[in-house]
Motif scaffolding. Sequence first.
Motif, mmCIF file in Angstrom:
data_model
loop_
_atom_site.group_PDB
_atom_site.id
_atom_site.type_symbol
_atom_site.label_atom_id
_atom_site.label_comp_id
_atom_site.label_asym_id
_atom_site.label_seq_id
_atom_site.Cartn_x
_atom_site.Cartn_y
_atom_site.Cartn_z
ATOM 1 N N LYS A 98 0.835 -1.213 0.000
ATOM 2 C CA LYS A 98 0.000 0.000 0.000
ATOM 3 C C LYS A 98 0.868 1.262 0.000
ATOM 4 O O LYS A 98 0.524 2.258 -0.631
ATOM 5 N N SER A 99 2.005 1.202 0.709
ATOM 6 C CA SER A 99 2.887 2.373 0.722
ATOM 7 C C SER A 99 3.484 2.638 -0.652
ATOM 8 O O SER A 99 3.914 3.750 -0.953
ATOM 9 N N LEU A 100 3.517 1.577 -1.481
ATOM 10 C CA LEU A 100 4.048 1.718 -2.846
ATOM 11 C C LEU A 100 2.932 1.983 -3.851
ATOM 12 O O LEU A 100 3.166 1.975 -5.055
ATOM 13 N N GLY A 101 1.720 2.180 -3.370
ATOM 14 C CA GLY A 101 0.640 2.599 -4.257
ATOM 15 C C GLY A 101 -0.489 1.618 -4.446
ATOM 16 O O GLY A 101 -1.469 1.932 -5.138
ATOM 17 N N ALA A 102 -0.395 0.397 -3.874
ATOM 18 C CA ALA A 102 -1.504 -0.553 -4.022
ATOM 19 C C ALA A 102 -2.758 0.025 -3.364
ATOM 20 O O ALA A 102 -2.678 0.616 -2.290
ATOM 21 N N VAL A 103 -3.892 -0.166 -4.014
ATOM 22 C CA VAL A 103 -5.135 0.442 -3.516
ATOM 23 C C VAL A 103 -5.909 -0.504 -2.610
ATOM 24 O O VAL A 103 -6.944 -0.124 -2.054
ATOM 25 N N GLY A 104 -5.444 -1.732 -2.442
ATOM 26 C CA GLY A 104 -6.144 -2.672 -1.573
ATOM 27 C C GLY A 104 -5.624 -4.070 -1.803
ATOM 28 O O GLY A 104 -4.660 -4.280 -2.561
ATOM 29 N N SER A 105 -6.247 -5.042 -1.139
ATOM 30 C CA SER A 105 -5.806 -6.427 -1.312
ATOM 31 C C SER A 105 -6.963 -7.391 -1.146
ATOM 32 O O SER A 105 -7.916 -7.116 -0.414
ATOM 33 N N ILE A 106 -6.857 -8.509 -1.849
ATOM 34 C CA ILE A 106 -7.806 -9.616 -1.744
ATOM 35 C C ILE A 106 -6.984 -10.852 -1.413
ATOM 36 O O ILE A 106 -5.970 -11.126 -2.052
ATOM 37 N N LYS A 107 -7.430 -11.598 -0.393
ATOM 38 C CA LYS A 107 -6.699 -12.791 0.024
ATOM 39 C C LYS A 107 -7.189 -14.003 -0.775
ATOM 40 O O LYS A 107 -8.392 -14.183 -0.967
ATOM 41 N N LYS A 108 -6.234 -14.808 -1.246
ATOM 42 C CA LYS A 108 -6.579 -16.106 -1.832
ATOM 43 C C LYS A 108 -6.745 -17.121 -0.697
ATOM 44 O O LYS A 108 -5.900 -17.143 0.214
ATOM 45 N N PRO A 109 -7.748 -18.001 -0.703
ATOM 46 C CA PRO A 109 -8.799 -18.102 -1.710
ATOM 47 C C PRO A 109 -9.852 -17.005 -1.529
ATOM 48 O O PRO A 109 -9.978 -16.452 -0.450
ATOM 49 N N PHE A 110 -10.582 -16.748 -2.605
ATOM 50 C CA PHE A 110 -11.581 -15.674 -2.577
ATOM 51 C C PHE A 110 -12.836 -16.137 -3.298
ATOM 52 O O PHE A 110 -12.807 -17.108 -4.053
ATOM 53 N N THR A 111 -13.918 -15.445 -3.049
ATOM 54 C CA THR A 111 -15.181 -15.719 -3.744
ATOM 55 C C THR A 111 -15.464 -14.566 -4.709
ATOM 56 O O THR A 111 -14.941 -13.456 -4.526
ATOM 57 N N PRO A 112 -16.299 -14.787 -5.712
ATOM 58 C CA PRO A 112 -16.698 -13.676 -6.593
ATOM 59 C C PRO A 112 -17.301 -12.514 -5.808
ATOM 60 O O PRO A 112 -17.075 -11.348 -6.146
ATOM 61 N N ASP A 113 -18.054 -12.825 -4.739
ATOM 62 C CA ASP A 113 -18.640 -11.758 -3.918
ATOM 63 C C ASP A 113 -17.556 -10.883 -3.296
ATOM 64 O O ASP A 113 -17.695 -9.665 -3.210
ATOM 65 N N LYS A 114 -16.483 -11.526 -2.834
ATOM 66 C CA LYS A 114 -15.384 -10.766 -2.223
ATOM 67 C C LYS A 114 -14.700 -9.891 -3.271
ATOM 68 O O LYS A 114 -14.355 -8.728 -2.997
ATOM 69 N N VAL A 115 -14.518 -10.432 -4.476
ATOM 70 C CA VAL A 115 -13.919 -9.646 -5.566
ATOM 71 C C VAL A 115 -14.785 -8.424 -5.863
ATOM 72 O O VAL A 115 -14.299 -7.297 -5.992
ATOM 73 N N ASN A 116 -16.102 -8.653 -5.911
ATOM 74 C CA ASN A 116 -17.028 -7.557 -6.207
ATOM 75 C C ASN A 116 -17.001 -6.500 -5.109
ATOM 76 O O ASN A 116 -17.004 -5.290 -5.384
ATOM 77 N N GLU A 117 -16.948 -6.976 -3.860
ATOM 78 C CA GLU A 117 -16.968 -6.060 -2.710
ATOM 79 C C GLU A 117 -15.766 -5.122 -2.721
ATOM 80 O O GLU A 117 -15.896 -3.934 -2.414
ATOM 81 N N ILE A 118 -14.606 -5.667 -3.073
ATOM 82 C CA ILE A 118 -13.374 -4.863 -2.989
ATOM 83 C C ILE A 118 -13.071 -4.147 -4.305
ATOM 84 O O ILE A 118 -12.682 -2.978 -4.318
ATOM 85 N N LEU A 119 -13.279 -4.838 -5.426
ATOM 86 C CA LEU A 119 -12.938 -4.235 -6.721
ATOM 87 C C LEU A 119 -14.020 -3.271 -7.208
ATOM 88 O O LEU A 119 -13.703 -2.242 -7.823
ATOM 89 N N GLY A 120 -15.288 -3.623 -6.941
ATOM 90 C CA GLY A 120 -16.407 -2.816 -7.456
ATOM 91 C C GLY A 120 -16.260 -1.328 -7.207
ATOM 92 O O GLY A 120 -16.354 -0.520 -8.157
ATOM 93 N N PRO A 121 -16.000 -0.920 -5.959
ATOM 94 C CA PRO A 121 -15.910 0.525 -5.686
ATOM 95 C C PRO A 121 -14.727 1.204 -6.375
ATOM 96 O O PRO A 121 -14.689 2.438 -6.460
ATOM 97 N N LEU A 122 -13.759 0.434 -6.839
ATOM 98 C CA LEU A 122 -12.559 1.025 -7.459
ATOM 99 C C LEU A 122 -12.774 1.333 -8.938
ATOM 100 O O LEU A 122 -11.930 1.994 -9.563
ATOM 101 N N LEU A 123 -13.873 0.854 -9.497
ATOM 102 C CA LEU A 123 -14.099 1.012 -10.941
ATOM 103 C C LEU A 123 -15.029 2.181 -11.240
ATOM 104 O O LEU A 123 -15.850 2.542 -10.449
#
Lengths: 123, 151
Positions: A98-123
């Motif tokens: 994050k200090s190098l610019g990452a906007v967030g993180s998703i832990k593997k394993p993940f569900t589509p819902d988790k991807v949507n929850e974290i990625l959705g607001p970034l788009l």
Amino acid sequence: MGKNVLLVDDSSTMRKIIGRSLRQAGIEFDNIFEAGDGLEALAVLEKEKVDIVLSDINMPNMDGISFLREKANRSNIKNIPVLMISTETGDDIIGEAKSLGAVGSIKKPFTPDKVNEILGPLL
Amino acid sequence: MDISEKIIESTIEIFSTMVMMDISVEERDVADSGKLHDAITGLIGLAGTHKGVLAIHIPHQVAIAITSSFLGMDVDEINEDVEDAVGELANMLGGNIKAVLAENGRDIDLSLPSTISGASYQLQPSKDVDKVLIRFRTGGGSFLVELQLEK
């Protein structure tokens, strides 16, 4: 104009799974570019219009942290957001990303819902 | 959390969320993985405050079924897709185990995953280790998850 995503992971299986999860989450991209490590990712970013990057951390040749560091030094691509998708969950590694610019993180394993929850607001 | 419980929880979670396959524990406290026949093993090394190896041993036919479900496409032989999928399973399991063992993200490093596949082979520890070995059942056969940690 539609959006383009770059998936960075040394596992071709994982790139396919992330692509499938994006579709299952209802997140559509015009183009899904792929790279197997940070070096390949930088080459794609220099060549293609990419709106967001989803990147692993542990990769050969150039890992996700080195990729973020190198990307931050290139003025033409430094503002493209990067979301980390990794088995790494340690606060210091994710904190460094994050200090190098990452906007967030998703832990593997993940569900589509988790991807949507974290990625959705970034788009 | 007990490391065996974490391995069970992580393996079931990975299979249900990513592989899209229901699995269950067939046997805890398996004594030895023994000689493996017509199988593929995904390996990931741990280095730092805890040293060892995490392995997932899967018979070829079970690995083919797992990869088919993982990728959502038919796979009918041991190929690069199977090797990559089994390596990624080891990678995800290794990440989960690291999260339990590590005080912080930097005191244990994970290797990149690798795979071994063959007609007959055996994984033997080089030093005195604590071992956890659990057998899981799928609809098409069973597989083993093994953690060896240096004492």
